[in-house]
Structures are given as structure tokens and as C-alpha cells.
Motif scaffolding. Structure first.
Motif, PDB file in Angstrom:
ATOM      1  N   HIS A 100       0.844  -1.208   0.000  1.00 56.43           N
ATOM      2  CA  HIS A 100       0.000   0.000   0.000  1.00 56.43           C
ATOM      3  C   HIS A 100       0.874   1.251   0.000  1.00 56.43           C
ATOM      4  O   HIS A 100       1.268   1.755   1.053  1.00 56.43           O
ATOM      5  N   HIS A 136       1.492   5.125  -2.064  1.00 58.82           N
ATOM      6  CA  HIS A 136       1.071   6.143  -3.038  1.00 58.82           C
ATOM      7  C   HIS A 136       2.329   6.817  -3.579  1.00 58.82           C
ATOM      8  O   HIS A 136       2.940   7.639  -2.903  1.00 58.82           O
ATOM      9  N   LYS A 174      -8.749  -0.773  -6.324  1.00 59.29           N
ATOM     10  CA  LYS A 174      -8.921  -0.056  -5.055  1.00 59.29           C
ATOM     11  C   LYS A 174     -10.075   0.918  -5.185  1.00 59.29           C
ATOM     12  O   LYS A 174     -10.223   1.573  -6.215  1.00 59.29           O
TER      13      LYS A 174
HETATM   14 ZN   LIG Z   1      -3.795   4.827   0.960  1.00 60.15          ZN
END
Ligand SMILES: [Zn+2]
Length: 614
Positions: free
Chosen positions: A59, A61, A146
Motif C-alpha cells: 500500500h 502512493h 482499489k
Molecule cells: Zn492509501
């Protein structure tokens, strides 16, 4: 290259081995007890340091392309390498564009080229109205999708309704990949903004009930569809009984929590310290302890950083204004060590660390066959980890683009000394990061990944079916593995443009003669349904046109020395005949390039079919 890694603590799924990990090229070929190193292997003795499967941060970004000033592939993967992380999975936001279409996917893959210090997997985004894109994205290599159940923080990634999520689950179920959900639901909560610097007010504005309401809704959908739901960054202990009950009923549910929920506690976070702002928020030490219990009893499956950094100004570091600060924590580089620091205090051992940070996330992203544990036949992705080393985190240590992190000043236990990806050292404590040797790793079930994974012999056969020039086949093959459809097409074109006219002529010999009906049928057997589909126009032609085509082709071959090549898709026999007659008077020096261009188009169509498993 053959290397023998000697350690007193090699962490395998069946126990800790005091012995040698043998690596040949990019694969683990043996894990043996004792000191013996077979001949031909270079010894690397790491002494008392442990060897664990490379950490997988499921996970992250990375924010590139589009918000590269927030992070980026190079800085993120360097930070990962320094943490002992050998693969990160990148979220579909906050890049621009968000990864919700094939075009955006291609842009992201292109942006990552030559910038990766560790391997990167990519998620697709599920947003309202893009359910028809999800299969395409998974077929292109996305490891899962997601979605958000509340506002995501950026307007270009809108949150999904229950109906949207249901559709997405039905679509993803067919691919056996999970839907990752940011599980918070609006419940009429409110935010008292009178003191914007108040951490307590921020926590109160995102109550645990938001998580529980979302999780209940997700479990209903999971029960209804039979699809796989993964809850990201669980931040409440109150949902654990619910999760345990759903799991015991056989629902396909996995759960992750984040290191900042396991390490920090609200009581210790000062007002104005917006580097701690994330959603759901870091709650009390009571919640922290509950999450640890959830991990230990298996209700929570894994840990992932949810690294979501932003520039200091966007984090409102100067004003300390929680109401306007970006919600997201810079923590990629510290996840495993922060976890281990807390684990040491709780008497938990290295096998748990390997499970939560490698085995379980590998399973989530469909990479278990080759990653997530130190077993023979797996990729040599591992970390040499000193479990006893301590480090005080300073801004100077941080490889993230921005030095904003709640871990600055913390004393963490456990340090990656060497990080190895596919048998190659990508980071070591003395020299830092080496070359960007990482790559995009696609969903192993995607057409492109399956093509990449074929034996060299099978790849050559498949490519020869696309274009029969052996030089072209060789050069394309030398550039594999390839990360996306566009990159494969670009490579095919680049190599073709550099081929000689002899190569072109060799490719032409692999085609059936247009209009020579008997030869055509003969060739159908070799190229199966492909040519049949492409030349359907011929099948429907009347005898007169076929005879004219056969005669025209004979004239063409007599003049140019090779058969008439035309990309037949969508053309009738009459149209082909017209083209043949138009090209027949051409100068041979010009005609070969016209034919080569037709071959290039045919190659594209066949590559497309190849990726679809044709
Ligand atoms: Zn996140």
C-alpha cells in the motif's frame, strides 16, 4: 552469478535455518543447514544478521505521473530499498491521471521506466462508471483494484457507492483478485474546527463507527457476491470481532493495518503535529494494543505502510492546521523497522515479521508463486536484516522526496543491511542504492505476464507467428520482459524499422498467398484461426475475384520476388484486388517498404491476439 548467503537466521516458512541460502542468477536454488558452500558459489557471510524474504509493501502512493513533486518512482523505490522492501504496490491515486483507464495505466508504466530501484506492482482504481475498465486493467497487469467509500482527498478519484462496489466485485470475482476498500462511511459525523490545531478534534471527526459502518456494508456485499474484499489500513479494534466472525463464516476477507497505527498513539501526538494526520486517524494506545492482538490472532492479515506523502506546505506544517493539512503519512522507509521495534517489546519473533511484511502481502497481490518466502524455486528477493541494530531517525536518513515524517526523532530497532532483488544487490548499508534494477511486475495471470513467463523456445514460436523474420524475433525477445502493451508495440515497431529488406522478405514468406485458395487453406492449419479471421474477406469472395487475385499475386510475385502482403483485416476480396492492382506498377525499391508497413500492421493485430491468449 552464483552466490551463497551464509546466515545464522534464514527465516523460512518451516523455521529458522542456521545455514546457507544458495542463489543462482535470480532464483533461490537451495536453503541448507550448516556451513558447506558448493563449488562455484561466491560466499557472502552475514554472520548474526538474519535473512528474511524481501518485504512487500502492498500500500504505497507513489503519485507519479502528475504529482511527482509529492513523491515519485525514483525516490519511493530508493526509500523502499533502504527499508529492505523488494516490492511495493502502487495505489491508483494520487497520480495524475488516476489509474482508472488503460490510457492512464500506460502513462504510469511509461513514467516508471528506468526509475525503479525495487520492483513495483500496480493497482487499478475502481471509481463510479469505470467498471467496464476493470477487466482490461487486470488483463493488462493490475494486481487488484482499489476503491474509496468516502471522499478520497482528491476530486479526480471519486468514491464509489454501494451499487458501484457491487458491480466492481462481480467484475473482479472472475479474475480472482480482491477489491481493496478504504473502509470509512459517512455516518453524519461532524468536525469541530474551532481549534484547527487540535489533534483530538481531528480524531473525533473520524470516529471508529465510520469504519465499522463501512466494514459491515462490505461484508454484506462480500456475502452477496462471493468476491474477495480487502480492507486497507484498519485503525479500530472495535471491528475485530466483526472481522473474526465474518472470516469464520468463510467470507473471503483480508485485512491490513499500518505501522503508524501499531507504533504511535493519540495521547502522544501534540496539537499542530500535522505530520501525523491520516485517515482513519491514529487513535488511542488502547486501539494500538487491540490491533496488535488482532495481528497476533490472525484477524488482521498483514501490515502495509499506506505511504501517502505531500510537500510540507500541503501538510500545513507551519500552521499546524489539521483542518487543511493533507491526510497521509510519509512512512514507506520505516514500516518494517517500526513494526519490529514494537514486536521486540512484545516478544514476537522474525517469522511473524516475514509473514506480515512478505508472505501475506505477496498473497494479496497474487505473487505467492514466486515471492513472499525463502523457498527453492522462488525469486531471490530478500533482505539481510540486523534485528538488534538501532537507529535514531533524522531527516538526513530519509530517501522520500520530502523529509516530513512522524518517525523523525524516533529510535527504531531493526535495520536492513542489504536488499536483494532478483539475486542482485539493490541497496547496501555501506554504498547505498545501486542501479535502478527494479521493474514493473504484472499480475501473473495477465496475458502479458504469461507471455513474459514463457520459455525462450515458446516465446520464439509465439513471436514467429506474429512476424516471421527471425532477426526481428531475436531482437524483440532480447528486450523481454516487457511491461505494457504499448511498450511491446513500440518495441515491435522499433525493431522492425531497423530490420533489413532481407528480413522483410523472410517475414513475407510466412504468409499464405492471397487468393491462392488451396495454399491459403493449407496455411490455415499452421496459423490456426488467426489467418482465417484476418482473411475472412477472401472466404466470402466470388470465384471471379479470387481468380483475379490469384493471377494478380502471381504477377506481383514474378515482378517483386515475394508475395503480395496486405493487412487484410476488414477488407473485402475486391478491395484487396484493387490494392494489388494499384501497387503492381510500383518501383521495387518503394514497394518493399509499402509491404513492410502492411506487415507491421499485421504484426500488431497478431501481438494483440497473443496478449489475449490467442
Ligand atoms: Zn492509501
Amino acid at each position: 552469478m552464483k552466490t551463497a548467503w551464509r546466515s545464522s537466521k534464514i527465516v523460512t516458512p518451516t523455521g529458522i535455518v542456521d545455514g546457507v541460502l544458495l542463489v543462482d542468477d535470480d532464483k533461490i536454488v537451495a536453503v541448507t543447514d550448516g556451513d558447506e558452500v558448493p563449488s562455484g558459489y561466491t560466499l557472502r557471510d552475514v554472520g548474526l544478521a538474519a535473512i528474511l524474504p524481501g518485504f512487500i509493501d502492498a500500500h504505497v502512493h507513489i503519485n507519479e505521473p502528475g504529482r511527482t513533486e509529492w513523491e515519485g518512482f525514483e525516490t519511493a523505490t530508493k526509500a523502499a530499498a533502504k527499508a529492505g522492501i523488494t516490492m511495493v504496490a502502487d495505489m491508483p491515486l494520487n497520480s495524475m491521471p488516476v489509474t482508472t483507464t488503460l490510457d492512464a495505466w500506460e502513462q504510469k508504466v511509461a513514467a516508471a521506466k528506468d526509475k525503479l530501484y525495487v520492483n513495483v506492482a500496480l493497482y487499478a482504481g475502481a471509481v463510479p462508471g469505470n467498471v467496464n475498465q476493470l477487466s482490461t486493467l487486470v488483463d493488462s497487469g493490475a494486481v487488484a483494484a482499489k476503491c474509496f467509500m468516502v471522499h478520497s482527498g482528491i476530486d479526480e478519484f471519486p468514491n464509489t457507492s454501494i451499487a458501484d462496489i457491487r458491480q466492481a466485485l462481480l467484475e473482479l470475482r472472475a479474475h480472482q483478485v480482491p477489491l481493496l476498500a478504504h473502509a470509512e462511511l459517512e455516518i453524519g459525523q461532524s468536525y469541530d474546527k474551532r481549534n484547527p490545531r487540535s489533534y483530538a478534534a481531528w480524531v473525533t471527526s473520524r470516529p471508529e463507527q465510520m469504519e465499522i459502518a463501512a466494514i459491515e456494508a462490505l461484508f454484506d456485499l462480500c456475502r452477496e457476491t462471493g468476491a474477495w474484499v480487502h480492507i486497507v489500513h484498519l485503525a479500530t479494534g472495535a471491528a475485530l470481532p466483526l472481522i473474526a466472525a465474518a472470516k469464520s463464516q468463510g467470507l473471503r476477507i483480508t485485512v491490513e493495518t499500518a505501522p503508524h497505527y501499531l507504533y504511535f498513539a493519540a495521547e502522544d501526538i501534540p496539537d499542530g503535529a500535522t505530520q501525523f494526520k491520516c485517515a482513519p486517524p491514529i487513535r488511542s494506545s488502547q486501539t494500538r494494543e487491540a490491533l496488535w492482538r488482532g495481528l497476533i490472532d490472525g484477524t488482521i492479515d498483514m501490515i502495509a505502510s499506506d505511504h501517502s506523502p505531500a510537500p510540507p506546505a500541503v501538510k500545513q506544517l507551519e500552521s499546524g492546521d489539521f483542518t487543511n493539512a493533507w491526510g497521509g503519512i510519509g512512512g514507506l522507509q520505516f514500516g518494517p523497522s517500526a513494526t519490529w521495534t514494537q514486536m521486540s517489546q512484545r516478544g514476537l519473533g522474525l517469522p511473524h515479521l516475514a509473514h506480515w511484511w512478505s508472505t501475506a502481502p505477496a498473497k494479496l497481490i497474487g505473487m505467492s508463486a514466486l515471492r513472499g518466502s525463502l523457498l527453492v524455486g522462488k525469486q531471490a528477493d530478500f533482505v539481510v536484516f540486523d534485528p538488534d541494530a538501532t537507529m535514531t531517525i533524522t531527516e538526513a536518513d530519509i530517501e522520500h522526496r520530502h523529509k516530513v515524517s512522524p518517525y523523525v526523532g524516533e529510535i527504531l530497532r531493526g535495520k536492513a543491511l542489504t536488499t536483494v532483488v532478483g539475486g542482485q544487490v539493490v541497496y547496501d548499508d555501506e554504498n547505498g542504492c545501486s542501479q535502478p534494477k527494479g521493474r514493473i511486475v504484472l499480475n501473473p495471470k495477465s496475458g502479458l505476464a504469461q507471455f513474459n513467463a514463457l520459455s525462450p523456445e515458446s516465446q520464439a514460436i509465439a513471436l514467429t507467428r506474429c512476424c516471421g523474420a527471425s532477426n526481428w524475433v531475436r531482437q524483440v525477445q532480447a528486450a523481454l520482459p516487457i511491461a505494457s502493451r504499448n511498450q511491446l508495440f513500440a518495441l515491435a515497431d522499433r525493431v522492425w524499422a531497423d530490420c533489413s529488406t532481407d528480413d522483410y522478405k523472410e517475414a513475407f514468406t510466412h504468409h499464405p498467398k492471397i487468393g491462392d485458395v488451396s495454399k491459403l487453406r493449407e496455411k490455415f492449419a499452421a496459423t490456426a484461426s488467426w489467418s482465417a479471421g484476418e482473411q475472412s474477406g477472401v472466404n466470402q469472395a466470388n470465384e471471379e475475384v479470387l481468380q483475379a487475385l490469384a493471377q494478380g499475386n502471381a504477377d506481383y510475385e514474378a515482378k517483386f520476388g515475394y508475395i503480395f502482403i496486405v493487412c487484410a483485416t476488414g477488407k473485402t476480396a475486391s478491395e484487396m484486388l484493387a490494392l494489388l492492382q494499384a501497387r503492381l506498377p510500383n518501383d521495387p525499391a518503394k514497394e518493399i517498404y509499402i509491404a513492410a508497413e502492411e506487415q507491421r500492421k499485421i504484426t500488431h493485430i497478431r501481438l494483440e491476439k497473443l496478449l489475449q491468449g490467442g
